[in-house]
Design an enzyme around this catalytic site. Structure first.
Site, short mmCIF file in Angstrom:
data_model
loop_
_atom_site.label_atom_id
_atom_site.label_comp_id
_atom_site.label_asym_id
_atom_site.label_seq_id
_atom_site.Cartn_x
_atom_site.Cartn_y
_atom_site.Cartn_z
N CYS A 5 0.80 -1.08 0.29
CA CYS A 5 0.04 0.47 -0.32
C CYS A 5 0.65 1.40 0.41
CB CYS A 5 -0.84 0.11 1.84
SG CYS A 5 -1.90 1.47 1.57
N CYS A 51 -0.55 4.46 1.97
CA CYS A 51 -0.59 3.64 3.10
C CYS A 51 1.22 4.68 3.45
CB CYS A 51 -0.83 2.62 3.51
SG CYS A 51 -1.97 1.73 3.51
N ASP A 52 2.45 3.31 3.10
CA ASP A 52 3.46 3.71 3.53
C ASP A 52 4.67 4.71 3.19
OD1 ASP A 52 2.58 1.88 5.48
OD2 ASP A 52 3.25 -0.01 4.05
P1 FAD Z 1 -9.83 -5.42 6.69
O1 FAD Z 1 -9.04 -4.45 7.99
O2 FAD Z 1 -9.30 -6.89 5.75
O3 FAD Z 1 -10.53 -6.48 7.39
C1 FAD Z 1 -11.50 -7.46 7.54
C2 FAD Z 1 -11.43 -8.74 8.79
O4 FAD Z 1 -12.50 -9.77 8.56
C3 FAD Z 1 -9.81 -9.90 9.30
O5 FAD Z 1 -9.48 -9.74 10.29
C4 FAD Z 1 -10.65 -11.00 8.46
O6 FAD Z 1 -9.94 -12.09 8.95
C5 FAD Z 1 -11.37 -10.84 9.13
N1 FAD Z 1 -12.83 -11.71 7.77
C6 FAD Z 1 -12.49 -12.05 6.44
N2 FAD Z 1 -13.23 -12.85 6.71
C7 FAD Z 1 -14.21 -13.54 7.79
C8 FAD Z 1 -15.16 -14.55 7.76
N3 FAD Z 1 -15.77 -14.74 6.62
N4 FAD Z 1 -15.15 -14.20 9.33
C9 FAD Z 1 -15.30 -13.87 10.28
N5 FAD Z 1 -14.21 -12.56 9.59
C10 FAD Z 1 -13.81 -12.89 8.77
N6 FAD Z 1 -4.86 2.33 5.06
C11 FAD Z 1 -4.64 3.15 6.15
O7 FAD Z 1 -6.25 3.93 5.41
N7 FAD Z 1 -3.54 3.72 6.50
C12 FAD Z 1 -2.53 3.17 6.61
O8 FAD Z 1 -1.48 3.49 6.92
C13 FAD Z 1 -2.74 1.20 6.19
N8 FAD Z 1 -1.70 1.29 6.66
C14 FAD Z 1 -1.83 -0.38 5.74
C15 FAD Z 1 -0.61 -1.41 5.58
C16 FAD Z 1 -1.12 -2.84 4.97
C17 FAD Z 1 0.36 -3.90 5.43
C18 FAD Z 1 -1.81 -3.20 5.05
C19 FAD Z 1 -2.55 -4.57 4.08
C20 FAD Z 1 -3.39 -2.01 4.35
C21 FAD Z 1 -2.92 -0.94 4.87
N9 FAD Z 1 -3.78 -0.54 4.91
C22 FAD Z 1 -3.71 1.74 5.81
C23 FAD Z 1 -4.99 -0.37 4.18
C24 FAD Z 1 -6.78 -0.82 5.09
O9 FAD Z 1 -6.02 -1.49 6.46
C25 FAD Z 1 -7.87 -1.14 4.81
O10 FAD Z 1 -8.32 -0.59 3.47
C26 FAD Z 1 -8.59 -1.30 5.87
O11 FAD Z 1 -7.94 -2.49 6.69
C27 FAD Z 1 -9.84 -2.14 5.19
O12 FAD Z 1 -10.64 -2.47 6.56
P2 FAD Z 1 -12.45 -2.85 6.30
O13 FAD Z 1 -12.50 -3.57 8.06
O14 FAD Z 1 -12.52 -3.10 5.36
O15 FAD Z 1 -11.52 -4.64 6.31
#
Ligand code: FAD
Ligand code: NDP
Length: 313
Positions: free
Chosen positions: A136, A139-140
């Site tokens: 990302c 992000c970084d």
């Molecule tokens: P996610 O964070 O993907 O969480 C979804 C969760 O649901 C996970 O824990 C997963 O295990 C769980 N899940 C999946 N399937 C199931 C199931 N069947 N049953 C139960 N649980 C399940 N964004 C920023 O704004 N700033 C940053 O600095 C930043 N840094 C990042 C660094 C990295 C290395 C990465 C990979 C991403 C980064 N992002 C950053 C992006 C950000 O993390 C994502 O946009 C955000 O986390 C998405 O949120 P979400 O709630 O949609 O899902």
């Protein structure tokens, strides 16, 4: 029966749960257990400092931000289960949600299971993950270790173009490594990238390995036309080869696009099934940020609340 079940424990799921519980709706959140390869708390648990989430002027660590979101939700009365949802029955209300050990029912469901960035898992990748390797750039990219340094983006789609443009503000030079001699990205994005003097495309080139001492110092590449391998100095390498939305457990009950992202009605979090809503990266292939995920999590809870009020069981 619960009022709302939320599946997923990233910023989208936690924000939805806070709004839902504060609306006096009984709320159960399935956190998952290494679902999609990510720990409870979601993608931010895999990173270090978050510098673009409002309210933290000095930054906050990803795991701390997520554990604080969980505490916040728990304080509002949200119930948590650290289990992965294996299947759902959305054919009639109350909707059913199943894990390996239980079945729960709810009037409305919010899907917030995120998406997992694809990686190539070359031989020394784990050693340098978050020590120069990221998935990302938005992000970084602004981190001090990347400033004034040669950087590499892997991929040839719109994400790769956006990441390269973003990184060109910080790096000394940005190399796009693309496996073909033609980009997949839209014409407009291609034109912008090709006109940027700080960006160079390494055509028909693939990543073979990465290396360095304490942090990433170079990538090992291969020209697929000549078969020749060569080292490219790089202090940063950013994967932009697509994401996999975590939607397998839904079977074919929810409409997704050709890449597997849940399709939501424009301006809402409504899916094709009334009473089922989607938030966060699982329905967003463009922005993919913590704050946009939290924002759509809020929308999903408000949409679900309105739906339950208008369609009580
Ligand atoms: P996610 O964070 O993907 O969480 C979804 C969760 O649901 C996970 O824990 C997963 O295990 C769980 N899940 C999946 N399937 C199931 C199931 N069947 N049953 C139960 N649980 C399940 N964004 C920023 O704004 N700033 C940053 O600095 C930043 N840094 C990042 C660094 C990295 C290395 C990465 C990979 C991403 C980064 N992002 C950053 C992006 C950000 O993390 C994502 O946009 C955000 O986390 C998405 O949120 P979400 O709630 O949609 O899902
Ligand atoms: P895409 O699937 O469009 O592109 C992925 C790129 O990575 C392709 O160039 C592909 O190569 C390459 N790739 C995939 N797997 C590998 C591999 N194993 N090794 C090397 N290269 C690989 O994903 P994006 O994330 O770029 O875009 C997803 C969607 O989101 C698209 O619809 C895009 O248009 C959209 N989007 C739109 C934006 C905007 O409008 N501003 C911004 C970002 C995304 P190949 O081309 O050879 O298949």
């Amino acid at each position: 029966m619960k009022d709302i079940i939320i599946v997923g424990s990233g910023p989208a799921g936690h924000t939805a749960s806070i709004y839902s519980a504060r609306a006096d709706l009984s709320t159960l959140l399935f956190e998952g257990w290494m679902a999609g390869g990510v720990a409870p708390g979601g993608q931010l648990t895999t990173t270090t400092e978050i510098e673009n989430f409002p309210g933290f002027p000095d930054g906050i660590s990803g795991p701390k931000l997520m554990s604080d979101m969980k505490k916040h939700a728990a304080n509002q009365g949200v119930e948590f289960l650290m289990e992965t949802v294996e299947s759902v029955d959305l054919s009639r209300r109350p909707f059913k949600v199943k894990t390996s050990s239980r079945e729960e029912e709810a009037q409305a469901i919010i899907i917030a299971t995120g998406a997992t960035a694809k990686r190539m898992h070359v031989a020394h990748e784990e050693e340098f993950w978050q020590k120069g390797i990221s998935a990302c750039a938005v992000c970084d990219g602004a981190l001090p270790l990347f400033r004034g340094q040669p950087l590499v983006v892997i991929g040839g789609g719109d994400t790769a173009m956006e990441e390269a443009m973003h990184l060109s503000k910080f790096g000394s030079k940005v190399y796009i490594v693309h496996r073909r001699d033609e980009l997949r990205a839209s014409k407009a994005m291609q034109e912008r990238v090709l006109a940027n003097e700080k960006i160079e495309v390494l055509w028909s080139t693939v990543l073979v390995d990465v290396g360095g001492s304490n942090a990433l110092e170079y990538v090992l590449l291969k020209d697929v036309k000549t078969g020749k391998e060569f080292k490219q100095e790089a202090k940063g390498m950013f994967y932009a080869i697509g994401h996999t939305p975590n939607t397998d457990f839904l079977g074919s009950q929810i409409t997704t696009d050709d890449m597997g992202y849940i399709v939501t009605e424009k301006g809402t979090t409504n899916t094709n099934i009334p009473g089922v809503f989607a938030a966060g990266d699982v329905q967003d292939k463009i922005y993919r940020q913590a704050i946009t995920s939290a924002g759509t999590g809020c929308m999903a809870a408000l949409d679900a609340e309105k739906y339950i009020v208008e369609n009580p069981l």
